[in-house]
Design a protein around this motif. Structure first.
Motif, PDB file in Angstrom:
ATOM      1  N   TYR A   1      25.714   4.790  -5.525  1.00 44.49           N
ATOM      2  CA  TYR A   1      26.822   4.097  -4.863  1.00 44.49           C
ATOM      3  C   TYR A   1      27.277   4.758  -3.566  1.00 44.49           C
ATOM      4  O   TYR A   1      27.954   4.134  -2.768  1.00 44.49           O
ATOM      5  CB  TYR A   1      28.026   3.991  -5.802  1.00 44.49           C
ATOM      6  N   ASN A   2      26.929   6.023  -3.364  1.00 42.03           N
ATOM      7  CA  ASN A   2      27.531   6.764  -2.262  1.00 42.03           C
ATOM      8  C   ASN A   2      26.678   6.826  -1.006  1.00 42.03           C
ATOM      9  O   ASN A   2      27.078   7.409  -0.024  1.00 42.03           O
ATOM     10  CB  ASN A   2      27.887   8.184  -2.723  1.00 42.03           C
ATOM     11  N   GLY A   3      25.511   6.215  -1.064  1.00 39.77           N
ATOM     12  CA  GLY A   3      24.609   6.317   0.076  1.00 39.77           C
ATOM     13  C   GLY A   3      24.988   5.398   1.225  1.00 39.77           C
ATOM     14  O   GLY A   3      25.575   4.345   1.019  1.00 39.77           O
ATOM     15  N   ARG A   4      24.675   5.825   2.448  1.00 38.47           N
ATOM     16  CA  ARG A   4      24.827   4.955   3.627  1.00 38.47           C
ATOM     17  C   ARG A   4      23.567   4.137   3.834  1.00 38.47           C
ATOM     18  O   ARG A   4      23.567   3.151   4.562  1.00 38.47           O
ATOM     19  CB  ARG A   4      25.111   5.806   4.867  1.00 38.47           C
ATOM     20  N   VAL A   5      22.473   4.607   3.207  1.00 42.33           N
ATOM     21  CA  VAL A   5      21.217   3.878   3.288  1.00 42.33           C
ATOM     22  C   VAL A   5      20.653   3.686   1.882  1.00 42.33           C
ATOM     23  O   VAL A   5      21.039   4.381   0.943  1.00 42.33           O
ATOM     24  CB  VAL A   5      20.189   4.609   4.184  1.00 42.33           C
ATOM     25  N   LEU A   6      19.736   2.744   1.738  1.00 39.11           N
ATOM     26  CA  LEU A   6      19.083   2.488   0.459  1.00 39.11           C
ATOM     27  C   LEU A   6      17.602   2.210   0.690  1.00 39.11           C
ATOM     28  O   LEU A   6      17.252   1.303   1.449  1.00 39.11           O
ATOM     29  CB  LEU A   6      19.753   1.281  -0.232  1.00 39.11           C
ATOM     30  N   SER A   7      16.757   3.021   0.041  1.00 36.51           N
ATOM     31  CA  SER A   7      15.315   2.760   0.095  1.00 36.51           C
ATOM     32  C   SER A   7      14.982   1.723  -0.971  1.00 36.51           C
ATOM     33  O   SER A   7      15.397   1.865  -2.117  1.00 36.51           O
ATOM     34  CB  SER A   7      14.529   4.042  -0.200  1.00 36.51           C
ATOM     35  N   ILE A   8      14.252   0.687  -0.592  1.00 37.84           N
ATOM     36  CA  ILE A   8      13.912  -0.337  -1.580  1.00 37.84           C
ATOM     37  C   ILE A   8      12.411  -0.443  -1.790  1.00 37.84           C
ATOM     38  O   ILE A   8      11.612  -0.032  -0.948  1.00 37.84           O
ATOM     39  CB  ILE A   8      14.507  -1.724  -1.223  1.00 37.84           C
ATOM     40  N   ARG A   9      12.026  -0.989  -2.938  1.00 37.40           N
ATOM     41  CA  ARG A   9      10.615  -1.138  -3.281  1.00 37.40           C
ATOM     42  C   ARG A   9       9.957  -2.220  -2.436  1.00 37.40           C
ATOM     43  O   ARG A   9      10.547  -3.269  -2.189  1.00 37.40           O
ATOM     44  CB  ARG A   9      10.476  -1.532  -4.752  1.00 37.40           C
ATOM     45  N   ALA A  10       8.692  -1.955  -2.080  1.00 30.38           N
ATOM     46  CA  ALA A  10       7.898  -2.961  -1.372  1.00 30.38           C
ATOM     47  C   ALA A  10       7.781  -4.241  -2.210  1.00 30.38           C
ATOM     48  O   ALA A  10       7.821  -5.347  -1.674  1.00 30.38           O
ATOM     49  CB  ALA A  10       6.517  -2.397  -1.053  1.00 30.38           C
ATOM     50  N   ASP A  11       7.680  -4.066  -3.535  1.00 33.73           N
ATOM     51  CA  ASP A  11       7.612  -5.227  -4.439  1.00 33.73           C
ATOM     52  C   ASP A  11       8.857  -6.095  -4.340  1.00 33.73           C
ATOM     53  O   ASP A  11       8.781  -7.324  -4.417  1.00 33.73           O
ATOM     54  CB  ASP A  11       7.456  -4.756  -5.893  1.00 33.73           C
ATOM     55  N   ASP A  12       9.998  -5.440  -4.216  1.00 31.34           N
ATOM     56  CA  ASP A  12      11.259  -6.184  -4.136  1.00 31.34           C
ATOM     57  C   ASP A  12      11.379  -6.917  -2.801  1.00 31.34           C
ATOM     58  O   ASP A  12      11.943  -8.012  -2.740  1.00 31.34           O
ATOM     59  CB  ASP A  12      12.448  -5.244  -4.342  1.00 31.34           C
ATOM     60  N   LEU A  13      10.842  -6.314  -1.742  1.00 31.60           N
ATOM     61  CA  LEU A  13      10.838  -6.998  -0.446  1.00 31.60           C
ATOM     62  C   LEU A  13       9.974  -8.260  -0.524  1.00 31.60           C
ATOM     63  O   LEU A  13      10.337  -9.307   0.002  1.00 31.60           O
ATOM     64  CB  LEU A  13      10.321  -6.083   0.667  1.00 31.60           C
ATOM     65  N   ARG A  14       8.842  -8.144  -1.216  1.00 31.96           N
ATOM     66  CA  ARG A  14       7.957  -9.309  -1.388  1.00 31.96           C
ATOM     67  C   ARG A  14       8.679 -10.431  -2.138  1.00 31.96           C
ATOM     68  O   ARG A  14       8.580 -11.606  -1.771  1.00 31.96           O
ATOM     69  CB  ARG A  14       6.682  -8.912  -2.147  1.00 31.96           C
TER      70      ARG A  14
END
Ligand code: C2E
Ligand code: C2E
Ligand code: C2E
Length: 88
Positions: free
Chosen positions: A42-55
């Protein structure tokens, strides 16, 4: 050496996504909130997301994954280099 790691990762600027992004990216914002919840991140200014989720998100928008990347870039919600992001 060659720096590839920062360019391949999909990293979202959460402030831009939640505050500045228009209705156009509402599904991306909702998805990012769900991922934060699932990770307890919850505290991040950024979030890395999965390539699968982008698809999967690209299917929702009826565009290609690279088309969605382009749209995220245009709206300024993609962080190209998270380490540079924190240095600035
Ligand atoms: P899971 O997929 O069974 O992953 C369990 C744990 O493995 C995660 O706990 C995380 O610590 C680690 N993990 C799995 N894949 C990766 C990865 O690609 N990179 C990194 N750094 N770690 C990874 P966490 O983060 O507490 O997530 C708990 C559960 O929440 C996950 O279980 C998954 O079901 C869901 N989740 C979290 N983030 C995402 C996401 O970005 N996309 C999707 N589809 N599900 C997610
Ligand atoms: P990086 O991937 O370039 O990320 C740089 C910084 O961006 C991270 O510093 C963190 O502050 C932020 N960041 C990136 N993605 C997320 C996210 O999904 N949530 C949150 N809250 N913050 C995020 P940090 O944590 O000091 O990590 C420094 C470097 O250590 C990372 O650089 C990465 O290379 C590595 N690292 C950290 N955690 C993981 C991990 O779970 N998996 C892998 N493979 N590497 C990690
Ligand atoms: P990362 O942690 O540097 O992971 C890079 C890639 O390694 C992931 O790309 C995935 O293909 C693979 N990988 C890492 N850990 C696992 C794992 O536990 N299980 C599986 N099946 N593969 C793993 P991907 O999926 O595109 O994820 C990109 C970034 O999104 C990850 O970089 C991480 O920062 C974040 N992420 C993805 N899923 C999770 C998760 O469940 N929890 C957390 N905390 N972060 C996640």
């Amino acid at each position: 050496g060659v720096r590839l790691e920062a360019t391949n990762k999909i990293v979202l600027d959460l402030e831009k996504l939640y505050d500045a992004a228009g209705e156009d990216l509402a599904y991306v914002a909702r998805y990012a909130r769900a991922i934060q919840q699932q990770r307890g991140d919850y505290n991040g200014r950024v979030l890395s997301i999965r390539a699968d989720d982008l698809r999967a998100l690209a299917i929702v928008y009826d565009i290609s994954p690279s088309g969605l990347i382009e749209r995220l870039t245009e709206q300024g919600v993609l962080v190209a280099d998270p380490r540079a992001f924190f240095a600035s």
